[in-house]
Design a protein around this motif. Structure first.
Motif, PDB file in Angstrom:
ATOM      1  N   THR A 167     -13.033  -4.780   5.302  1.00  0.00           N
ATOM      2  CA  THR A 167     -12.442  -4.803   3.898  1.00  0.00           C
ATOM      3  C   THR A 167     -11.049  -3.843   3.994  1.00  0.00           C
ATOM      4  N   LEU A 168     -10.087  -4.188   3.317  1.00  0.00           N
ATOM      5  CA  LEU A 168      -9.022  -3.391   3.543  1.00  0.00           C
ATOM      6  C   LEU A 168      -8.753  -2.222   2.825  1.00  0.00           C
ATOM      7  N   GLU A 200       0.846  -1.311  -0.004  1.00  0.00           N
ATOM      8  CA  GLU A 200      -0.016   0.034   0.034  1.00  0.00           C
ATOM      9  C   GLU A 200       1.000   1.201  -0.011  1.00  0.00           C
ATOM     10  N   TYR A 201       1.978   1.503   0.637  1.00  0.00           N
ATOM     11  CA  TYR A 201       2.890   2.290   0.623  1.00  0.00           C
ATOM     12  C   TYR A 201       3.454   2.618  -0.794  1.00  0.00           C
ATOM     13  N   SER A 219      -4.677  12.537   8.248  1.00  0.00           N
ATOM     14  CA  SER A 219      -5.573  12.861   7.280  1.00  0.00           C
ATOM     15  C   SER A 219      -4.659  13.144   5.900  1.00  0.00           C
ATOM     16  N   ILE A 220      -3.495  13.010   6.020  1.00  0.00           N
ATOM     17  CA  ILE A 220      -2.691  12.997   4.804  1.00  0.00           C
ATOM     18  C   ILE A 220      -2.633  11.936   3.874  1.00  0.00           C
ATOM     19  N   CYS A 221      -2.962  10.742   4.566  1.00  0.00           N
ATOM     20  CA  CYS A 221      -2.858   9.557   3.767  1.00  0.00           C
ATOM     21  C   CYS A 221      -3.509   9.581   2.368  1.00  0.00           C
ATOM     22  N   PRO A 222      -3.133   9.156   1.259  1.00  0.00           N
ATOM     23  CA  PRO A 222      -3.794   9.145   0.120  1.00  0.00           C
ATOM     24  C   PRO A 222      -4.881   7.970  -0.110  1.00  0.00           C
ATOM     25  N   THR A 223      -4.421   7.027   0.760  1.00  0.00           N
ATOM     26  CA  THR A 223      -5.384   5.877   0.591  1.00  0.00           C
ATOM     27  C   THR A 223      -5.278   5.292   2.076  1.00  0.00           C
ATOM     28  N   LEU A 224      -5.991   4.320   2.369  1.00  0.00           N
ATOM     29  CA  LEU A 224      -5.758   3.594   3.736  1.00  0.00           C
ATOM     30  C   LEU A 224      -4.858   2.603   3.798  1.00  0.00           C
ATOM     31  N   PRO A 225      -3.628   2.845   4.839  1.00  0.00           N
ATOM     32  CA  PRO A 225      -2.979   1.785   5.069  1.00  0.00           C
ATOM     33  C   PRO A 225      -3.669   0.668   5.231  1.00  0.00           C
ATOM     34  N   VAL A 244       0.179   3.111  14.099  1.00  0.00           N
ATOM     35  CA  VAL A 244       1.490   3.111  13.481  1.00  0.00           C
ATOM     36  C   VAL A 244       1.643   3.935  12.260  1.00  0.00           C
ATOM     37  N   PRO A 245       0.942   3.519  11.416  1.00  0.00           N
ATOM     38  CA  PRO A 245       1.199   4.656  10.053  1.00  0.00           C
ATOM     39  C   PRO A 245       1.074   6.255  10.354  1.00  0.00           C
TER      40      PRO A 245
END
Ligand SMILES: Cc1cc2nc3c(=O)[nH]c(=O)nc-3n(C[C@H](O)[C@H](O)[C@H](O)COP(=O)(O)OP(=O)(O)OC[C@H]3O[C@@H](n4cnc5c(N)ncnc54)[C@H](O)[C@@H]3O)c2cc1C
Length: 548
Positions: free
Chosen positions: A396-397, A110-111, A514-520, A526-527
């Motif tokens: 669901t991930l 995902e990263y 809030s800066i995550c483009p998608t869900l880790p 921890v992310p």
């Protein structure tokens, strides 16, 4: 150091807004340089409550308005019109003070996806040194796991018979067991790891802020709610905040950092004039910079559950409904810092693919040795089952349903309108059906059979797609993993660049989940702490560049 109040128009180099999972780290890292004067503002109070420290006692926090924000979403069209309750931490430590303590870095793939979206420096290989310096996991592979860092990761060496049977059942169903799911491998079944140290919660407040709290160059002000960022032209110069019934100001000579979390950081941007100009004008806020992505891209891990009556009294339900068992567990915890009190709830998990042709795991099955009417039912008085019970959480991930959050008033004390649009994408609903069927298969494996008396929710009568979907729509709840509302990226809908600077203005960053483009593809704590570590490093680098 904690301050009771600040002088009028107090000046600092950096102002960090929000002392949650991210904010505590940013403030600690910035103030490690004694030449930086740092202010950390937190809307909630101090975290001295014993319920914050002892993991299982979180059951007393998630329904407690003293330490939580009582957010409600908009009515959810695809969940029979029901709004959803979204608890968040409002205390030093933020949501990290009331969370489930599960330690998960997330799926490396995902990263790499983030990097491929244009977020240079955010692939798994880039983040690995950050994850490693944050953590203390002495028993891990030293090539990929850190030791000596501020956040201790605990792997329990003794588990209960239910968790052992769960692992065994997943293996019997053909899934592989992982010894350490945080070492870069991610798909399989495993015992969970926890952000605890010697049995106590070891969140960013405990691991980072507490050791730094006596620094003379760090000021922490609690019960101070940031109302907006102040600008001179397009440069952020400070904040206005509400404390003791007054509106006050503090000035930042270098930068203002928003770490108020995924539901408040975008709200603060909009209240400050950064966002979609049509939305801002509609609510009487003068636009400073038109940034249409603010508040969009709201993502969360939705969760549905199957619950079972357990054949043996070995679950959290049995401890919480028996004064004697409570006493015994209490003594076990005090004397040896182990047992059910040292975990919040979940003990084992399986990450897996719903179809073999997928590139990465898209479903989670998590075992919680407790059961009740819903996710907030954690005590006899809040709806916990009064018999031995356990839960299979199905999540669901990478859900395809994406929502939005926007201000509905210029008043900072009024919550934003939050609409996750759960299950608005049909694929998500179908994936839940698949996840539930696979979960039932696991419950039927030889290893688990002796512990299952009956399925209590949805129950054996619910078998066809229509009935199962009706159950999912009625029972779906949050995993409290909201992210994405100030998306990092380089596209027109991104809010911050890969150095976490807000596009189009100066002196302002967002550093939180809030800066995550998608869900880790995991829990988000921890992310988020890794985002804060990396974000603080960037702030310091850029600060030093200006000095030289
Ligand atoms: C009940 C629950 C269980 C969870 N379980 C897990 C888990 O087991 N594992 C996992 O990985 N993740 C878990 N999470 C998610 C994880 O804890 C969060 O993703 C993470 O804490 C987010 O960090 P943050 O810094 O972005 O926001 P927060 O930690 O929410 O911090 C934001 C802070 O800003 C403050 N604030 C907000 N507005 C203002 C304002 N205007 N002025 C001043 N301060 C303000 C808040 O009070 C808060 O302290 C859970 C979350 C919850 C709520």
């Amino acid at each position: 150091m904690f301050a009771e109040s600040l002088p009028r128009d107090a000046q600092f180099d950096y102002i960090v807004c929000g002392a949650g999972s991210a904010g505590c780290i940013v403030a600690e890292r910035l103030s490690a340089d004694p030449s930086n004067q740092v202010l950390l503002l937190e809307a909630g109070g101090r975290d001295n409550d014993i319920n914050v420290k002892v993991p299982l006692m979180v059951v007393n926090l998630i329904n407690n308005p003293e330490v939580t924000w009582p957010y409600m979403t908009e009515p959810q069209v695809h969940l029979n019109g029901k709004p959803q309750r979204w608890t968040r931490g409002r205390v030093i430590g933020g949501s990290g003070a009331i969370n489930g303590n599960l330690f998960a870095r997330g799926d490396p793939a995902e990263y790499d996806h983030w990097r491929d979206l244009g977020c240079t420096g955010w692939g798994y290989a880039d983040l690995l040194p950050v994850f490693m310096r944050m953590e203390d996991f002495p028993e891990g592979d030293p090539a990929v796991r850190g030791r000596g860092g501020p956040i201790h990761c605990t792997r329990l060496d003794k588990f209960d018979p239910l968790s052992d049977a769960f692992i065994q059942a997943c293996r019997q169903a053909g899934y592989r067991e992982l010894a350490d799911y945080n070492d870069g491998s991610y798909e399989g079944v495993f015992y969970l790891q926890y952000t605890t140290r010697r049995g106590l919660r070891n969140n960013s407040a405990a691991g980072y802020l507490r050791p730094a709290r006596r620094r003379p160059n760090l000021t922490v002000l609690t019960r101070a709610m940031v109302a907006r960022v102040l600008f001179e032209g397009t440069r952020a110069i400070g904040v206005e905040y509400l404390a003791a019934g007054e509106r006050r100001r503090a000035t930042a000579r270098r930068e203002v950092v928003l770490s108020a979390g995924p539901l408040a950081s975008p709200q603060l941007l909009e209240l400050s004039g950064i966002g979609n100009q049509d939305i801002l004008r509609k609510h009487g806020v003068r636009p400073i910079h038109h940034l249409p992505g603010v508040g969009e891209n709201l993502r969360d891990h939705p969760n549905t559950r199957l619950t079972f009556e357990c054949a043996q009294p070995i679950t959290v339900n049995d401890v919480l409904r028996s004064p004697l068992r409570k006493l015994r567990e209490g003594l076990r915890f005090i004397l040896r810092r182990e047992g059910l009190l040292s975990i919040c709830s979940a003990t084992a998990q399986m990450n897996y693919r719903s179809r073999p042709d997928l590139k990465q795991a898209d479903l989670v099955l998590r075992l919680q040795p407790l059961s009740g009417g819903d996710r907030y039912a954690r005590t006899p008085t809040t709806g916990m089952d009064m018999f031995p019970g356990f839960t299979f959480g199905v999540t669901t991930l990478q859900p395809k349903s994406v929502g939005a959050l926007h201000i509905q008033s210029p008043d900072p004390t009024r919550q934003a309108s939050m609409d996750p649009r759960y299950l608005s994408h049909e694929d998500d609903a179908q994936l839940f059906l698949r996840g539930m069927r696979i979960s039932r298969g696991i419950a039927g494996m030889e290893a688990l059979k002796p512990l299952v008396v009956r399925e209590t929710r949805p129950g054996p009568g619910v078998v066809d797609d229509r009935d199962m979907l009706a159950y999912v729509r009625e029972t779906l709840q949050t995993s409290w993993h909201m992210v994405g509302t100030c998306k990092m990226g380089v596209d027109p809908m991104s809010v911050v660049d890969p150095r976490l600077r807000v596009h189009g203005v100066q002196g302002l960053r967002v550093i939180d989940s809030s800066i995550c483009p998608t869900l880790p593809s995991s829990g988000t704590n921890v992310p988020t702490m890794a985002i804060a570590e990396k974000g603080a490093e960037m702030l310091l680098e850029d600060g030093n560049r200006h000095r030289t």
